[in-house]
Design a protein around this motif. Sequence first.
Motif, short mmCIF file in Angstrom:
data_model
loop_
_atom_site.label_atom_id
_atom_site.label_comp_id
_atom_site.label_asym_id
_atom_site.label_seq_id
_atom_site.Cartn_x
_atom_site.Cartn_y
_atom_site.Cartn_z
N ARG B 69 0.86 -1.16 0.04
CA ARG B 69 -0.03 0.04 -0.14
C ARG B 69 0.88 1.26 -0.04
NH1 ARG B 69 -3.82 -1.65 3.54
NH2 ARG B 69 -5.30 -2.10 2.09
N TYR B 71 1.69 5.63 -1.11
CA TYR B 71 0.84 6.83 -1.64
C TYR B 71 0.83 7.10 -3.11
CZ TYR B 71 -0.02 11.85 -2.05
OH TYR B 71 -0.35 13.02 -2.69
N ALA B 72 -0.21 7.44 -3.61
CA ALA B 72 -0.17 7.92 -5.16
C ALA B 72 -0.75 9.28 -5.21
CB ALA B 72 -1.38 6.83 -5.67
N ALA B 73 0.13 10.06 -5.73
CA ALA B 73 -0.12 11.36 -5.82
C ALA B 73 -1.05 11.68 -6.87
CB ALA B 73 1.32 12.16 -6.28
N TYR B 78 -3.85 6.66 -0.60
CA TYR B 78 -3.13 5.13 -0.67
C TYR B 78 -3.50 4.35 -1.35
CZ TYR B 78 0.07 7.02 2.75
OH TYR B 78 1.07 7.93 3.16
N ASP B 145 14.07 4.62 -2.80
CA ASP B 145 13.95 6.07 -2.66
C ASP B 145 12.72 6.44 -2.17
OD1 ASP B 145 12.51 5.18 -5.01
OD2 ASP B 145 13.53 6.78 -6.06
N GLU B 146 11.86 5.49 -1.50
CA GLU B 146 10.47 5.89 -0.91
C GLU B 146 10.75 6.69 0.31
OE1 GLU B 146 11.33 2.72 -1.97
OE2 GLU B 146 10.23 2.60 -3.43
N PRO B 147 9.66 7.70 0.38
CA PRO B 147 9.77 8.75 1.35
C PRO B 147 9.44 8.05 2.77
CG PRO B 147 7.92 9.05 0.03
CD PRO B 147 8.88 8.10 -0.87
N GLU B 148 8.67 6.76 2.73
CA GLU B 148 8.29 6.20 4.09
C GLU B 148 8.16 4.82 3.62
OE1 GLU B 148 4.41 7.67 4.66
OE2 GLU B 148 3.39 6.92 2.87
N PRO B 149 8.45 3.94 4.56
CA PRO B 149 8.19 2.46 4.23
C PRO B 149 6.93 2.27 3.58
CG PRO B 149 9.07 2.80 6.59
CD PRO B 149 8.59 4.23 6.05
N GLU B 151 3.73 -0.05 3.36
CA GLU B 151 2.86 -1.14 4.05
C GLU B 151 2.80 -2.49 3.07
OE1 GLU B 151 -1.57 -1.99 5.79
OE2 GLU B 151 -1.23 -0.08 4.85
N LEU B 152 3.32 -3.61 3.76
CA LEU B 152 3.17 -5.05 3.27
C LEU B 152 1.90 -5.53 3.66
CD1 LEU B 152 4.89 -6.92 1.42
CD2 LEU B 152 5.75 -7.72 3.88
#
Lengths: 190, 190
Positions: B69, B71-73, B78, B145-149, B151-152
Amino acid sequence: MSSKPMQEKQVPVILSRQIVAKSRLLRIEAIDLKFSNGELRQYERMQGSGRGAVLVVPLLDENTMLLVREYAAGLHNYQLGFPKGLIDPGETPEQAAQRELKEEIGYGAKHFTLMKSVSMAPAFFSANMTLFIGEGLFAEKLEGDEPEPLELVPWPIDAVDELLAQPDFTEARSVAALLLMQRWRSQQSK
Amino acid sequence: MSSKPMQEKQVPVILSRQIVAKSRLLRIEAIDLKFSNGELRQYERMQGSGRGAVLVVPLLDENTMLLVREYAAGLHNYQLGFPKGLIDPGETPEQAAQRELKEEIGYGAKHFTLMKSVSMAPAFFSANMTLFIGEGLFAEKLEGDEPEPLELVPWPIDAVDELLAQPDFTEARSVAALLLMQRWRSQQSK
């Protein structure tokens, strides 16, 4: 079931947004984001018409579906896929599906079944497309704005592997619609 | 089979092309076209990185696939989908698939099966994505290069209807990959 339900995650805060490029049809927006962990990033995203789109898998009879072959400027070749198009202002998705069928293949449909609404590269686009099955086809032609008549391609409904193997049948939304329709058919026949 | 094979249609002639808008990542090109019937049209199309992309359906065991999951700008929310990303210069699609898996879910895969290469709105884009199944997973993490981990999200392989019904599982390429994987599995078990 071990899977997790959808969570209400805290979406990043949009600190600023700016149109950085604009053409006749499209706009590119840069947005400055702050993620919930404090990370700052700039993303670019595209704004299209915002009108939404529809795609229809037209079932001519028990054994035959109808596809079209149409010029695709992005790939500069002809692509095989299902009839589709943008929703006009004031139209419902089903009305748009009916109109696009009449414009693109010269048939209307007595009955539409909504399969799913899908997005396209949601990291960059807000574009949304509703996928339908169209049944009970009847001949009726509407003039569209196509530069040339689309080639109508009847295809055996069960020849899925052959269609997936066609080098010009590539669009993910047509592939998804084909397989959703097959899934719907196998559930109908149970 | 009543369907027609792919024809070598005469593609329209590109009379002129011009970059009409440009941002850090994207370029919009206007092309003037002459169709084989003499019709003249101007189309717009997007040029992206031109690098191609990959998507992997990772099978953790007989019963479980792995989603993320993220983030989709474009939609500013999400979205649930399969691990994916751009091919880096010098990488094969399979190498990119391996790297993206390690970056996004912390697993590598011993074996990749290529399902299909798909396009995205080929009327506007030349973007191409190769869809894989990944099997024989082993834990190995690479920094992305993800800004945050991300969610698996483990999901039962057979809970297809439940996944299709998730309001945040919308991307057409993930839907296509899910159903191609199911089709591949049912053919394997025959």
